[in-house]
Scaffold this active site. Structure first.
Site, mmCIF file in Angstrom:
data_model
loop_
_atom_site.group_PDB
_atom_site.id
_atom_site.type_symbol
_atom_site.label_atom_id
_atom_site.label_comp_id
_atom_site.label_asym_id
_atom_site.label_seq_id
_atom_site.Cartn_x
_atom_site.Cartn_y
_atom_site.Cartn_z
ATOM 1 N N ASP A 7 0.848 -1.194 0.000
ATOM 2 C CA ASP A 7 0.000 0.000 0.000
ATOM 3 C C ASP A 7 0.886 1.247 0.000
ATOM 4 O OD1 ASP A 7 -2.335 1.607 0.308
ATOM 5 O OD2 ASP A 7 -2.078 1.607 2.481
ATOM 6 N N ASP A 9 -0.366 4.944 1.054
ATOM 7 C CA ASP A 9 -0.660 5.894 2.134
ATOM 8 C C ASP A 9 -0.509 5.232 3.499
ATOM 9 O OD1 ASP A 9 -1.245 7.626 0.090
ATOM 10 O OD2 ASP A 9 -3.409 7.402 0.257
ATOM 11 N N ASP A 132 -2.181 -0.760 5.948
ATOM 12 C CA ASP A 132 -2.528 -0.198 7.254
ATOM 13 C C ASP A 132 -4.017 -0.275 7.557
ATOM 14 O OD1 ASP A 132 -2.678 1.840 5.108
ATOM 15 O OD2 ASP A 132 -3.465 3.098 6.708
#
Length: 189
Positions: A7, A9, A132
């Site tokens: 990922d 961000d 996250d």
């Protein structure tokens, strides 16, 4: 070759620092990172509507800081695994060009064929996913590596990783020590 899905961000790009910086610029108030722990950023700041608006502002996704050690570790992973950068970026269409430019600047070894922008990560398959958010990891069939971010600090699910050093130790032959010189070089830049 095993596939690693990464990922952007809060995993590669320090979006929390970007929120804090933008908030300070727009409100003149410095928000302490510790005050954000366990809360989504759009709820943790006093003016949540302003924070949500940052996601639509030109430059927001183009200028976040790089998360420590991510460049050297991802470059090393890229030599051992089939690496894909996957971002559910379609919610914020203006972010697409900014995210590509950010990746080109900070991760020039990642080719355009390794970048996937989607609406949902439910369609993504691989051996490892570093993310996250539970909404992405919960549906992933491979090994789930839950990257620590301010908003997820209190969630106890999946295999938690707190740093790129930990990821290197888990996934790279020789671990973090095998890329120590690259990490020192990237820190000096």
């Amino acid at each position: 070759m095993k596939r690693v899905i990464i990922d952007m961000d809060h995993v590669m790009a320090d979006i929390t620092s970007q929120y804090i910086s933008y908030y300070q610029q727009h409100k003149g108030i410095t928000v302490n990172r510790e005050s954000l722990l366990g809360k989504p950023e759009t709820e943790a700041f006093p003016d949540s509507q302003l924070v949500r608006s940052f996601l639509y502002m030109p430059g927001f996704f183009r200028t976040p800081p790089v998360i420590k050690d991510s460049q050297a570790v991802i470059e090393a992973l890229n030599q051992v695994y089939d690496v894909y950068i996957v971002s559910a970026a379609l919610e914020f269409p203006q972010s697409l060009a900014e995210k590509v430019a950010w990746l080109n600047e900070h991760f020039p070894f990642i080719t355009w064929q390794q970048i996937v922008f989607c609406g949902s990560k439910k369609i993504v398959h691989g051996d490892y996913m570093i993310d996250d958010h539970l909404k992405n990891l919960d549906y992933f069939e491979g090994e789930k590596l839950f990257f620590t971010a301010t908003h997820n600090i209190h969630i106890d699910k999946h295999t938690r990783v707190n740093s790129w050093k930990e990821i290197a130790d888990m996934l790279l032959p020789g671990g973090y020590a095998s890329i120590g010189s690259k990490l020192q070089q990237s820190a000096a830049i």
